[in-house]
Every structure is written in structure tokens, then in C-alpha cells.
Design a protein around this motif. Structure first.
Motif, PDB file in Angstrom:
ATOM      1  N   GLU A 334      14.183  48.844  65.525  1.00 28.39           N
ATOM      2  CA  GLU A 334      15.723  49.330  65.271  1.00 28.39           C
ATOM      3  C   GLU A 334      15.125  49.848  63.688  1.00 28.39           C
ATOM      4  OE1 GLU A 334      19.549  46.771  65.663  1.00 28.39           O
ATOM      5  OE2 GLU A 334      17.917  45.975  63.988  1.00 28.39           O
ATOM      6  N   VAL A 335      14.367  49.426  63.258  1.00 32.65           N
ATOM      7  CA  VAL A 335      13.960  49.200  61.967  1.00 32.65           C
ATOM      8  C   VAL A 335      13.092  50.725  61.470  1.00 32.65           C
ATOM      9  CG1 VAL A 335      13.457  48.527  59.702  1.00 32.65           C
ATOM     10  CG2 VAL A 335      14.316  46.529  60.834  1.00 32.65           C
ATOM     11  N   LEU A 336      12.347  50.742  63.025  1.00 33.66           N
ATOM     12  CA  LEU A 336      11.360  51.617  62.504  1.00 33.66           C
ATOM     13  C   LEU A 336      11.940  53.082  62.403  1.00 33.66           C
ATOM     14  CD1 LEU A 336       8.798  50.559  64.703  1.00 33.66           C
ATOM     15  CD2 LEU A 336       8.528  51.311  62.701  1.00 33.66           C
ATOM     16  N   LYS A 337      13.208  53.130  63.779  1.00 29.17           N
ATOM     17  CA  LYS A 337      14.460  54.032  63.527  1.00 29.17           C
ATOM     18  C   LYS A 337      14.053  54.624  62.794  1.00 29.17           C
ATOM     19  CE  LYS A 337      17.614  55.848  66.945  1.00 29.17           C
ATOM     20  NZ  LYS A 337      18.211  55.641  68.935  1.00 29.17           N
ATOM     21  N   LYS A 338      15.181  53.717  62.048  1.00 32.71           N
ATOM     22  CA  LYS A 338      15.933  54.134  60.665  1.00 32.71           C
ATOM     23  C   LYS A 338      15.468  54.298  59.815  1.00 32.71           C
ATOM     24  CE  LYS A 338      19.405  51.379  57.520  1.00 32.71           C
ATOM     25  NZ  LYS A 338      19.817  50.159  57.175  1.00 32.71           N
ATOM     26  N   LEU A 339      14.265  54.074  59.815  1.00 26.73           N
ATOM     27  CA  LEU A 339      13.059  54.462  58.290  1.00 26.73           C
ATOM     28  C   LEU A 339      12.386  55.728  59.566  1.00 26.73           C
ATOM     29  CD1 LEU A 339      11.584  50.775  57.201  1.00 26.73           C
ATOM     30  CD2 LEU A 339      13.522  52.497  56.384  1.00 26.73           C
ATOM     31  N   LYS A 340      12.552  56.447  60.287  1.00 25.18           N
ATOM     32  CA  LYS A 340      11.797  57.702  60.336  1.00 25.18           C
ATOM     33  C   LYS A 340      10.725  57.588  60.286  1.00 25.18           C
ATOM     34  CE  LYS A 340      15.690  60.149  58.797  1.00 25.18           C
ATOM     35  NZ  LYS A 340      15.958  61.058  57.211  1.00 25.18           N
ATOM     36  N   LEU A 341      10.038  56.344  61.439  1.00 24.72           N
ATOM     37  CA  LEU A 341       8.960  55.936  61.459  1.00 24.72           C
ATOM     38  C   LEU A 341       8.071  56.339  63.170  1.00 24.72           C
ATOM     39  CD1 LEU A 341       8.091  53.358  58.900  1.00 24.72           C
ATOM     40  CD2 LEU A 341       7.647  55.428  58.709  1.00 24.72           C
ATOM     41  N   LYS A 342       7.109  56.693  63.160  1.00 26.53           N
ATOM     42  CA  LYS A 342       6.784  56.802  64.749  1.00 26.53           C
ATOM     43  C   LYS A 342       5.909  55.880  64.683  1.00 26.53           C
ATOM     44  CE  LYS A 342       3.904  60.008  66.780  1.00 26.53           C
ATOM     45  NZ  LYS A 342       2.586  59.600  66.739  1.00 26.53           N
ATOM     46  N   VAL A 343       5.497  55.215  65.824  1.00 28.92           N
ATOM     47  CA  VAL A 343       4.344  53.845  66.553  1.00 28.92           C
ATOM     48  C   VAL A 343       2.973  55.176  66.349  1.00 28.92           C
ATOM     49  CG1 VAL A 343       3.373  52.465  67.552  1.00 28.92           C
ATOM     50  CG2 VAL A 343       5.703  52.293  66.495  1.00 28.92           C
ATOM     51  N   ASN A 344       1.894  55.051  66.164  1.00 29.45           N
ATOM     52  CA  ASN A 344       0.698  55.634  66.862  1.00 29.45           C
ATOM     53  C   ASN A 344       0.192  54.471  67.917  1.00 29.45           C
ATOM     54  OD1 ASN A 344       1.573  58.014  65.174  1.00 29.45           O
ATOM     55  ND2 ASN A 344       0.194  57.197  63.235  1.00 29.45           N
ATOM     56  N   MET A 345       0.301  52.992  67.401  1.00 33.19           N
ATOM     57  CA  MET A 345      -0.170  52.504  68.119  1.00 33.19           C
ATOM     58  C   MET A 345       0.490  51.299  68.278  1.00 33.19           C
ATOM     59  SD  MET A 345      -4.583  51.215  68.060  1.00 33.19           S
ATOM     60  CE  MET A 345      -5.377  49.999  68.401  1.00 33.19           C
ATOM     61  N   LEU A 346       0.289  50.641  69.183  1.00 27.41           N
ATOM     62  CA  LEU A 346       1.072  49.313  68.986  1.00 27.41           C
ATOM     63  C   LEU A 346       0.532  48.509  70.689  1.00 27.41           C
ATOM     64  CD1 LEU A 346       4.220  47.447  69.757  1.00 27.41           C
ATOM     65  CD2 LEU A 346       4.389  48.249  71.892  1.00 27.41           C
ATOM     66  N   GLN A 347       0.502  47.243  70.192  1.00 23.18           N
ATOM     67  CA  GLN A 347       0.389  45.741  70.252  1.00 23.18           C
ATOM     68  C   GLN A 347       0.832  44.399  70.219  1.00 23.18           C
ATOM     69  OE1 GLN A 347      -4.654  43.970  70.154  1.00 23.18           O
ATOM     70  NE2 GLN A 347      -4.918  45.596  71.291  1.00 23.18           N
ATOM     71  N   VAL A 348       1.069  43.301  70.918  1.00 25.75           N
ATOM     72  CA  VAL A 348       1.730  42.687  70.786  1.00 25.75           C
ATOM     73  C   VAL A 348       0.912  41.376  71.835  1.00 25.75           C
ATOM     74  CG1 VAL A 348       4.085  41.332  71.496  1.00 25.75           C
ATOM     75  CG2 VAL A 348       3.842  43.661  71.412  1.00 25.75           C
ATOM     76  N   SER A 349       0.095  40.252  70.953  1.00 21.99           N
ATOM     77  CA  SER A 349      -0.183  38.762  71.212  1.00 21.99           C
ATOM     78  C   SER A 349       1.264  38.115  71.786  1.00 21.99           C
ATOM     79  CB  SER A 349      -0.601  38.528  70.113  1.00 21.99           C
ATOM     80  OG  SER A 349      -0.209  38.395  69.609  1.00 21.99           O
ATOM     81  N   ALA A 350       0.701  37.181  71.824  1.00 23.45           N
ATOM     82  CA  ALA A 350       1.659  35.725  72.263  1.00 23.45           C
ATOM     83  C   ALA A 350       2.522  35.148  70.670  1.00 23.45           C
ATOM     84  CB  ALA A 350       0.905  34.240  72.382  1.00 23.45           C
ATOM     85  N   ILE A 351       2.674  35.510  69.470  1.00 26.78           N
ATOM     86  CA  ILE A 351       2.741  35.750  67.980  1.00 26.78           C
ATOM     87  C   ILE A 351       3.197  36.692  67.648  1.00 26.78           C
ATOM     88  CG2 ILE A 351       2.405  32.836  68.150  1.00 26.78           C
ATOM     89  CD1 ILE A 351       0.296  33.347  66.665  1.00 26.78           C
ATOM     90  N   SER A 352       2.656  37.914  67.409  1.00 25.33           N
ATOM     91  CA  SER A 352       2.822  39.091  66.601  1.00 25.33           C
ATOM     92  C   SER A 352       2.895  40.074  67.359  1.00 25.33           C
ATOM     93  CB  SER A 352       1.326  38.648  65.805  1.00 25.33           C
ATOM     94  OG  SER A 352       0.636  39.294  66.368  1.00 25.33           O
ATOM     95  N   ASP A 358       2.104  55.858  60.172  1.00 30.87           N
ATOM     96  CA  ASP A 358       1.678  57.471  59.190  1.00 30.87           C
ATOM     97  C   ASP A 358       1.554  56.752  57.974  1.00 30.87           C
ATOM     98  OD1 ASP A 358       0.553  58.887  60.686  1.00 30.87           O
ATOM     99  OD2 ASP A 358       2.277  60.586  61.164  1.00 30.87           O
ATOM    100  N   MET A 359       1.512  56.882  56.790  1.00 27.86           N
ATOM    101  CA  MET A 359       1.772  56.732  55.727  1.00 27.86           C
ATOM    102  C   MET A 359       2.965  57.509  54.896  1.00 27.86           C
ATOM    103  SD  MET A 359       1.284  54.448  52.974  1.00 27.86           S
ATOM    104  CE  MET A 359       2.044  55.186  51.269  1.00 27.86           C
ATOM    105  N   GLU A 360       4.453  56.842  54.689  1.00 27.64           N
ATOM    106  CA  GLU A 360       4.730  57.802  54.202  1.00 27.64           C
ATOM    107  C   GLU A 360       5.490  57.497  53.268  1.00 27.64           C
ATOM    108  OE1 GLU A 360       6.235  60.177  55.437  1.00 27.64           O
ATOM    109  OE2 GLU A 360       6.029  60.600  57.772  1.00 27.64           O
TER     110      GLU A 360
END
Length: 421
Positions: A334-352, A358-360
Motif C-alpha cells: 500500500e505504501v509502495l504504491k503511494k510512493l510510486k515504487l516498483k518492487v524488483n525482487m520480493l522475499q517473505v520469511s516467517a518474520i520479515s 530502485d533508488m528514487e
């Protein structure tokens, strides 16, 4: 009636006087009825205009900063135009307009809208110079303001195209013109419903060519670059790369998504929807075959390596001993969309949740400040993201050798890792 052909020329193809003369030779041998020419800003002009905005935001801007860009354009014109050419007054007027815009206050809050108004001058300058030069050399052509034909919303710097309105505007403003003469227009820019200048995202001139080709149901699009086609890796970074004679739309779209700089990520979809072929050719070797992007029946198995610099790895860790749930991921996105940021890689673990972006300007500080009450946030900057499509073990091992991977991820066909170069 013959169909429109779209030619798009990037900044490197108009970086100096000799480059513009070379561009004229390319067009002179290829122009026919219904040719639409899309042009980027000259050389590193966009970078220079972005630096002007940075200086202004920090209170360090002086008149000499914009004067350097003005002198760059005037210097090129002095080499290819006679002194009495009207191009010199056109350039003076454009810089007078830009200076008036720069007199307006710039803040972090209005940065995106301000950015679009200033950075768009690069394409306005280059397209006027090219149109005047073609006319001077005997190819009469028409200059078209892209803001009259590409309609967008007001999400500055990352706009969405109003396709129906844009198609109607293209037919209205370009249909009869293209029947008579070639048309020169700007890449990268459009206008919102209030007529305010917008931009399509960095390197968005490729996307402009695709938008116009789609709206005009063009015969083809050719992107002229300083490379001889699409390769399986950047030849400036890797030896022994392979050039594709043909590449499927889907494969090209994936490579662009992962960061292959040869094509803007949004370029492929509108062309694929109408089966419009996209050619990537070299303006340095215009007779060479290049790469044709189209519908290809045979899947590609050649490994492709894509490198993205200036990446940031951000990790969001829950602090209340719960596990990561959908609500946590939704909150971050939700925050990424608001800040117009694209995710180039995503990883989800149990607690993180870990993401690579990109640098913006401003984005990292805003991201952390918005989410620091929900998560413990840590980050690493100045990183490099490497993606291998159609990966194999030997290539992955060679790429990882001597590097400390801060995060890595593997799927059936793709391997990604981020490291400090």
C-alpha cells in the motif's frame, strides 16, 4: 492506404552534430509515406535537467547550470545550421520558458509535478532541432507537440495513458498530416486533462513509440540504438554475448521487466496486442539486421543475464512476535504504491518482508518514516541486482563467484541475487 511506420531515436543518436547528420542519412534512405519519428532528449540532457532540479531543491541552483545545457544545444546547432536559421530563436524561447518555470518554488511535496514540467524541455528541444534540420536538408516534415496527442492522468512521473482519448487525438492530429509529410514528435511526454505536461517514466520514449503505433495501427516500430539488437546480456558488461535474430514478445517483456535497458518495460504490450513487429537496430550500423520482436513459436532456452545498478534492499521485520501475514504484505505494498515504487525482487520469511527497489529521490526516507511504527526497518543501498532468466547452474555459479549475496531467490526458470558491487 499504406500503414504508418514509427521510428524512435534515443538520446545517443542525437548526442552531437555528427550524430544528427548520421540520423538524417538513415532517414533519407528510408523515408516514405506515413513515417512518424519519435525523438528523445539529446545526449545526457535529461540527466542535466535532473541535476538542475536537485540543485534547486537544495538551494544551490545558479543561472550557469541551465546555461550549460543551453550552450550544449546551441553549440550543436552552430555546427549544422547557418547563422540566420530560425532554430536559434526557437531554442532561446524554449530556455526563456524553462527559466520562468524554474523561478517557481520547488518543494518535496510538488517535486513530481515540477519534474515533469522541467525535464520535458529535453524532448521539446531535440524534436525542434531535428525537424528544423530535416527541413533544412530538403526533407519537409511537420513538428507535432506530443502533449496534443498523448493523454494521461495526473500521476506525475508515473502516469497512466488514457488509451481511448489518445487514439482519438492521434487520428485527429496525425491522420491527415502523415498522408502528406513525415511527422516529428517527442518521446517521453504527454499531458493530463488540465493540459499540464506529464512524463511516462524514465526512458519512456520507447513507450511513446508503442503508444502511437497502437493508436495508428502501425505497420512496424523500429527503435534505433547504439547496440546492434537485443542480446542475452549487456556486451559492455559481459564477453561473448548472443544477439537474437528474433525474440518473442513475452520473452522481450520479461527481460525489460527485469531491467534490460534496451527496451522500456511498457513498450511490448500495446504492440503485441495488435501483432505489430518491433525492430531493434543500430544507428551506427543501419544496414545490419538487428532484432525482430514478434510472435515466435519456439520457446527460447538461451540464458539471459540482466544487471540493475543503484538498488536498495529494504527489510521489514515484525516486532510483536507474530508471523508475517497477508495484512503485513498488503500494508507494505500500500505504501509502495503511494510512493510510486516498483518492487524488483520480493522475499517473505516467517518474520520479515524483504524487497529490492530502485533508488528514487525522497522515496527511501518516506518509506521508512511511514512504516517504522509497524515494523523494524533496515536497509542496504548502492547495491546491484543480477537476474538470470533460463538459468543454469554453471552460469549462476560463475556470477556468484567472489560476491557476497545479501539476498537470493530461485524459481523454475529465473535466479536473482542482490549484492554490494
Amino acid at each position: 492506404m499504406s500503414k504508418t511506420i514509427v521510428f524512435k531515436f534515443g538520446g545517443a543518436s542525437v548526442k552531437d552534430a555528427k550524430s544528427i547528420e548520421n540520423l538524417f542519412n538513415i532517414l533519407f534512405n528510408r523515408l516514405r509515406n506515413r513515417t512518424l519519428i519519435v525523438i528523445s532528449a539529446m545526449g545526457k540532457t535529461t540527466n542535466g535537467l535532473e541535476e538542475i532540479l536537485r540543485l534547486k531543491l537544495n538551494g544551490d541552483l545558479t543561472s550557469s547550470n541551465s546555461a550549460k545545457i543551453k550552450d550544449f544545444h546551441l553549440g550543436i546547432c552552430r555546427e549544422i545550421f547557418p547563422p540566420e536559421s530560425m532554430i536559434f530563436s526557437i531554442i532561446e524561447n524554449l530556455f526563456m520558458q524553462m527559466d520562468r518555470d524554474l523561478d517557481k518554488p520547488l518543494t518535496q511535496e510538488n517535486y513530481d509535478a515540477y519534474y515533469d514540467q522541467i525535464v520535458s524541455y529535453g524532448e521539446l528541444l531535440s524534436s525542434r532541432i531535428l525537424q528544423e534540420y530535416l527541413c533544412f536538408k530538403g526533407i519537409f516534415c511537420i513538428w507535432q507537440d506530443a502533449r496534443e496527442i498523448i493523454s494521461t492522468n495526473s500521476n506525475y512521473r508515473f502516469v497512466e495513458v488514457d488509451w481511448d482519448k489518445t487514439k482519438n487525438l492521434c487520428l485527429k492530429h496525425l491522420g491527415s498530416k502523415l498522408e502528406q509529410y513525415p511527422v516529428v514528435t517527442q518521446g517521453f511526454i504527454g499531458a493530463d486533462p488540465k493540459g499540464k505536461t506529464t512524463t511516462l517514466g524514465r526512458e519512456g520514449s520507447d513507450f511513446t513509440a508503442a503508444i502511437l503505433a497502437f493508436c495508428l495501427n502501425a505497420q512496424s516500430v523500429t527503435i534505433w540504438k547504439d547496440v546492434d539488437g537485443v542480446r542475452n546480456a549487456d556486451p559492455k558488461r559481459f564477453p561473448d554475448t548472443v544477439k537474437f535474430e528474433e525474440l518473442d514478445y513475452r520473452e522481450a517483456a520479461e527481460l525489460a521487466f527485469y531491467g534490460a535497458s534496451v527496451i522500456h518495460p511498457k513498450t511490448i504490450k500495446p504492440l503485441a496486442n495488435l501483432s505489430i513487429p518491433l525492430y531493434v537496430k543500430s544507428f551506427l550500423s543501419p544496414e545490419a539486421v538487428g532484432t525482430k520482436i514478434c510472435q515466435v513459436s519456439e520457446p527460447m532456452h538461451i540464458p539471459c543475464t540482466v544487471v540493475k545498478d543503484n538498488q536498495i534492499l529494504v527489510s521489514f521485520r515484525v516486532t510483536d512476535f507474530t508471523f508475517i501475514a497477508e495484512s503485513h504484505i498488503h500494508r507494505v505494498y500500500e505504501v509502495l504504491k503511494k510512493l510510486k515504487l516498483k518492487v524488483n525482487m520480493l522475499q517473505v520469511s516467517a518474520i520479515s518482508i524483504s524487497i529490492v527497489i530502485d533508488m528514487e529521490m525522497f522515496a527511501l526516507d518516506q518509506l521508512i518514516s511511514t512504516l517504522q511504527n509497524d515494523f523494524s526497518v533496515k536497509y542496504n543501498d548502492a547495491l546491484q541486482l543480477i537476474t538470470v532468466k533460463n538459468q543454469n547452474a554453471d552460469l549462476v555459479e560463475a556470477l556468484l563467484k567472489g560476491k557476497e549475496a545479501l539476498l537470493e531467490q530461485v524459481t523454475r526458470s529465473t535466479f536473482q541475487f542482490v549484492h554490494k558491487p
